[in-house]
Design a protein around this motif. Sequence first.
Motif, short mmCIF file in Angstrom:
data_model
loop_
_atom_site.label_atom_id
_atom_site.label_comp_id
_atom_site.label_asym_id
_atom_site.label_seq_id
_atom_site.Cartn_x
_atom_site.Cartn_y
_atom_site.Cartn_z
N VAL A 224 38.88 37.57 44.93
CA VAL A 224 39.65 36.46 44.36
C VAL A 224 39.19 36.17 42.94
O VAL A 224 40.01 35.97 42.05
N ILE B 142 48.16 34.33 38.70
CA ILE B 142 48.41 33.97 40.09
C ILE B 142 49.54 32.95 40.15
O ILE B 142 49.52 31.96 39.41
N TRP C 48 35.87 38.73 50.10
CA TRP C 48 37.16 38.18 49.66
C TRP C 48 36.96 37.28 48.44
O TRP C 48 37.73 37.33 47.49
N TRP D 114 46.46 39.41 51.11
CA TRP D 114 46.08 38.66 52.30
C TRP D 114 44.67 39.04 52.71
O TRP D 114 44.33 40.22 52.75
N ARG E 57 41.64 36.40 39.75
CA ARG E 57 41.83 35.24 38.86
C ARG E 57 41.55 35.59 37.41
O ARG E 57 42.20 35.09 36.50
N ILE F 53 46.85 35.25 48.17
CA ILE F 53 47.16 35.13 46.75
C ILE F 53 48.56 35.69 46.56
O ILE F 53 48.88 36.78 47.06
N LYS F 54 49.38 34.96 45.84
CA LYS F 54 50.74 35.40 45.52
C LYS F 54 50.81 35.64 44.03
O LYS F 54 50.40 34.78 43.23
N ASP G 56 50.59 31.55 43.28
CA ASP G 56 50.23 30.61 44.34
C ASP G 56 48.99 31.13 45.04
O ASP G 56 48.71 32.34 45.00
N GLU G 57 48.27 30.23 45.69
CA GLU G 57 47.01 30.63 46.32
C GLU G 57 46.68 29.70 47.46
O GLU G 57 46.93 28.50 47.39
N SER G 58 46.13 30.27 48.53
CA SER G 58 45.56 29.50 49.63
C SER G 58 44.25 30.20 50.00
O SER G 58 43.94 31.24 49.43
#
Length: 133
Positions: free
Chosen positions: A8, A17, A4, A45, A12, A25-26, A19-21
Motif C-alpha cells: 500500500v 488512488i 500488504w 485486494w 500510494r 485499493i481502487k 478509493d481505498e479501504s
Amino acid sequence: MATWTELVDLVRSSYEIDDESPDMIKMVFSTGGAGDLRSQLVFLWRQTLMEGTEEWVQIESPFARVGSVDLRQALQEVGRIVCGGAAIQDDLVVIRHSVPLTNLDLNEFERPLHLVTTTADDLEKKLVGGDTY
C-alpha cells in the motif's frame, strides 16, 4: 516487499488512488494513446491464506458485465494471454492475477499490474466495444 502495508505504501507513492479501504485499493489508469481518452478500472485486494498468516495481492480489472459478452469468446481470448485469468465477480467479468507478498520483487507486482490492466482494456474494446470500466 513482505506485507500488504508495504505494498500500500508503494502504491500510494507511485500511483494515483481513486478509493481505498483496509483490504482494497481502487485505481483508474489512462490506457488511451494521444487523443484517445480510454481508461481502465483496477482493484488491488488483500487476500490471506493459511488462516491469515500468508498475504497475497489480487490484481483485478473488469471488462464486461455478465450477459453482455460471449463468455466462450472471452475465454478463448484469455487463453492467449500469459498473465491473468478470467473470473466472474458479482455481475462483472474480470481479468485477475494473484501473487504472494512474501519476498515479492517490484517487477513481480508492476508487470502483472500493467498486463492485467491492458488485457482488460483490450478485451473490453474488442468484445464489448465501449469503455465502461
